[in-house]
Structure formats: structure tokens, C-alpha cells
Design a protein around this motif. Structure first.
Motif, mmCIF file in Angstrom:
data_model
loop_
_atom_site.group_PDB
_atom_site.id
_atom_site.type_symbol
_atom_site.label_atom_id
_atom_site.label_comp_id
_atom_site.label_asym_id
_atom_site.label_seq_id
_atom_site.Cartn_x
_atom_site.Cartn_y
_atom_site.Cartn_z
ATOM 1 N N ASP A 94 3.488 -3.618 3.884
ATOM 2 C CA ASP A 94 4.874 -4.095 3.921
ATOM 3 C C ASP A 94 5.716 -3.456 2.826
ATOM 4 O O ASP A 94 6.836 -3.003 3.074
ATOM 5 C CB ASP A 94 4.888 -5.617 3.767
ATOM 6 N N ARG A 95 5.183 -3.377 1.608
ATOM 7 C CA ARG A 95 5.975 -2.837 0.506
ATOM 8 C C ARG A 95 6.109 -1.316 0.601
ATOM 9 O O ARG A 95 7.148 -0.760 0.250
ATOM 10 C CB ARG A 95 5.364 -3.234 -0.850
ATOM 11 N N LEU A 96 5.080 -0.645 1.094
ATOM 12 C CA LEU A 96 5.200 0.806 1.270
ATOM 13 C C LEU A 96 6.259 1.136 2.316
ATOM 14 O O LEU A 96 7.030 2.088 2.161
ATOM 15 C CB LEU A 96 3.850 1.407 1.685
ATOM 16 N N LEU A 131 -1.295 -0.504 8.087
ATOM 17 C CA LEU A 131 -1.285 0.526 7.055
ATOM 18 C C LEU A 131 -1.314 1.946 7.616
ATOM 19 O O LEU A 131 -0.692 2.851 7.047
ATOM 20 C CB LEU A 131 -2.478 0.307 6.114
ATOM 21 N N PHE A 132 -2.005 2.140 8.734
ATOM 22 C CA PHE A 132 -2.044 3.478 9.323
ATOM 23 C C PHE A 132 -0.643 4.028 9.636
ATOM 24 O O PHE A 132 -0.403 5.221 9.463
ATOM 25 C CB PHE A 132 -2.922 3.482 10.581
ATOM 26 N N PRO A 133 0.307 3.199 10.100
ATOM 27 C CA PRO A 133 1.649 3.734 10.346
ATOM 28 C C PRO A 133 2.331 4.280 9.092
ATOM 29 O O PRO A 133 3.263 5.088 9.201
ATOM 30 C CB PRO A 133 2.414 2.527 10.903
ATOM 31 N N GLN A 134 1.883 3.848 7.900
ATOM 32 C CA GLN A 134 2.475 4.325 6.646
ATOM 33 C C GLN A 134 1.765 5.571 6.106
ATOM 34 O O GLN A 134 2.264 6.206 5.170
ATOM 35 C CB GLN A 134 2.408 3.233 5.569
ATOM 36 N N ALA A 135 0.614 5.905 6.667
ATOM 37 C CA ALA A 135 -0.227 6.948 6.088
ATOM 38 C C ALA A 135 0.194 8.341 6.522
ATOM 39 O O ALA A 135 0.383 8.607 7.713
ATOM 40 C CB ALA A 135 -1.681 6.704 6.466
#
Length: 278
Positions: A94-96, A131-135
Motif C-alpha cells: 500500500d505505501r509503495l 506486492l507483485f504489481p509494485q515490483a
């Protein structure tokens, strides 16, 4: 960025022995010319022989750590390591997303070198979904790839090809995203990693170094890549250059690990092999 020292962030767990986690990440950042920042996502009681306990701080404080840092410091790359729980994973994701973090290198830490579990099962699906969508890049080893794909771990380089393709399908398809599938668990005197962006499949071979001092190699490689991504952006193939240089540096760190005397189990690699005299 090539003329500026990049700021690299690690969000991971603390290994008191210094071989893995945040302490290892900060050493890798420093050795490779990046200024290191760190957000603590978990505390562990561990040494070179095993993990005795894990403590996860409140997610509200984790969010506060991230928000306070990003509000002040320009972060050019972020490495994600041990997160421990689904709640922590969701909070980091969320924060990323809120801060639109650049060049996120995700090392899906699940099991320590000693065999101790470091990631709750409930957190694995959260990692894939949130998290994968942010990676920008994920760096699983073969057992981690098996868990992420809900299948057995690849057992040959040919099977690694298919696994890398399937892992890439878990990342956003509309933008540049990378999979580095690490083949160190395969037998033989040479190991092969695969770097894949959905188009180019790059085989990266390396000699296997006979040593027990491999504690934190996954943490160290992913943080080395994060440190170098901002510094290789003007290369002909920036991501490939960062990964190749990070791997070459890590090989030296593993080869020179015997110069250290840390614990009686799986010892750490020598992060400062290129800087310290023998």
C-alpha cells in the motif's frame, strides 16, 4: 543519476549476525556505491546456524517508517526482503503504491538458509496479489518459484524457462518488468540464472563455488541489483548490465567469504571483498 549517488532503500528483516536481511543489504548498497536506507519489517533472533524467533512490529509503525522516509528522502531503488506476515506485506504494498516507488526489487524470502520458515503461508498469496504489481523485478530461487507458482520447483534449466515465463505472467504485462530466476539449487559445477522480461530470455551462467559460506546470498544479490539499477541506466541494456555486474560482484564476495570468521554454520559472504585488504 549517473553523476549522483543514488539512495537505495531496503524493507526487510533484521538478522543480528549481519549475514542476511537489512544489515547485509546495507553492506551491499555501500560496497556498490549507493547510500543505504532501511525500514525494519521484522526482527529475528538468529545466527549462522538457524532462526530462534521472529517478531513483527505493528503495521502502523511500519507505515510510519515508510511514510516518514519517503516524505524527506528521494529513493531511487527499493529492495524488499523478509516481510513475515500478510498484514506486513499488504502495508508495504500500500505505501509503495502511494509513493510510486521506483525500481522495486522483490526478493520473495520464504525460507532461511538453515531451513527455517520466514514467511507465513497467508502472506504468499498477499505477496502475489498486492506486492507483485509494485515490483520492477522479482528474484526467486527455485523452491520459491515452486511456491509462487503452486507447483514443484524446477529441476532442469528447461523447466526453469517455463517457470520464468509463468512468473512473468504474475507481473503487470503492460510495462517493463523482470524476472530473475536463480538456479543455484540445481546440481552441477555450473549454475544458471535466467533473466526474463517477457521478450528476452537471457541465460546467465556462473561457476559454482565450493563453500558453506552462503548465508544471505539471496538478500545480497537483490540489494546489489537495486544499488546498481540507478547507476546503469545509461548502459545499452541497463537492467541486464546491473544484474551482470551484481552477480559478478557477488561471486567475488562468495569466493572471498573464507577470509571472515563469523559463526560455525553457514557463514556470510564478504561484502567488502573489493575494498578491504586481505
Amino acid at each position: 543519476m549517473s553523476s549522483t549517488i543514488p539512495n537505495a532503500l531496503t524493507i526487510a528483516g533484521v538478522d543480528p549476525s549481519g549475514g542476511a536481511g537489512i544489515y547485509a543489504d546495507l553492506k551491499a548498497f555501500s560496497a556498490l556505491g549507493a547510500y543505504g536506507c532501511g525500514v525494519v519489517a521484522a526482527l529475528t533472533a538468529q545466527n549462522t546456524q538457524g532462526v530462534a524467533g521472529v517478531h513483527v512490529p505493528p503495521t502502523d509503525f511500519l507505515r510510519l517508517q515508510i511514510d516518514t522516509l519517503f516524505a524527506d528522502v528521494a529513493i531511487h531503488a527499493t529492495k524488499i526482503g523478509m516481510l513475515g506476515s500478510a498484514e506486513v506485506t499488504a502495508a508495504v504494498a500500500d505505501r509503495l503504491a502511494h509513493w510510486q516507488a521506483a525500481k522495486v526489487v522483490l526478493d520473495p524470502v520464504m525460507v532461511a538458509k538453515s531451513g527455517d520458515t520466514l514467511l507465513a503461508k497467508s502472506a504468499i498469496s498477499m505477496m502475489r496479489e498486492a506486492l507483485f504489481p509494485q515490483a520492477f523485478m522479482i528474484t526467486p530461487n527455485l523452491p520459491e518459484a515452486g511456491v509462487l507458482l503452486e507447483s514443484r520447483a524446477p529441476e532442469t534449466v528447461k523447466e526453469m524457462y517455463r517457470a520464468a515465463e509463468r512468473l512473468r505472467e504474475l507481473l503487470p504485462l503492460s510495462s517493463e518488468r523482470w524476472v530473475l530466476l536463480k538456479g543455484g539449487h540445481l546440481p552441477g559445477s555450473e549454475l544458471t540464472d535466467l533473466l526474463f522480461d517477457g521478450d528476452r530470455m537471457i541465460e546467465l551462467p556462473a561457476p559454482r563455488i565450493d563453500t558453506k559460506n552462503t548465508h544471505g546470498t539471496g538478500c545480497t544479490l537483490s540489494s546489489a541489483i537495486a544499488a546498481l539499477l540507478p547507476q546503469r541506466q545509461h548502459a545499452l541494456h541497463p537492467v541486464e548490465a546491473a544484474v551482470r555486474d551484481a552477480r559478478q560482484w557477488l561471486l567475488g564476495a562468495i569466493a572471498r567469504a573464507g577470509e571472515l570468521a563469523v559463526g560455525s554454520g553457514h557463514g556470510p559472504v564478504h561484502h567488502f571483498h573489493a575494498l578491504w585488504r586481505k
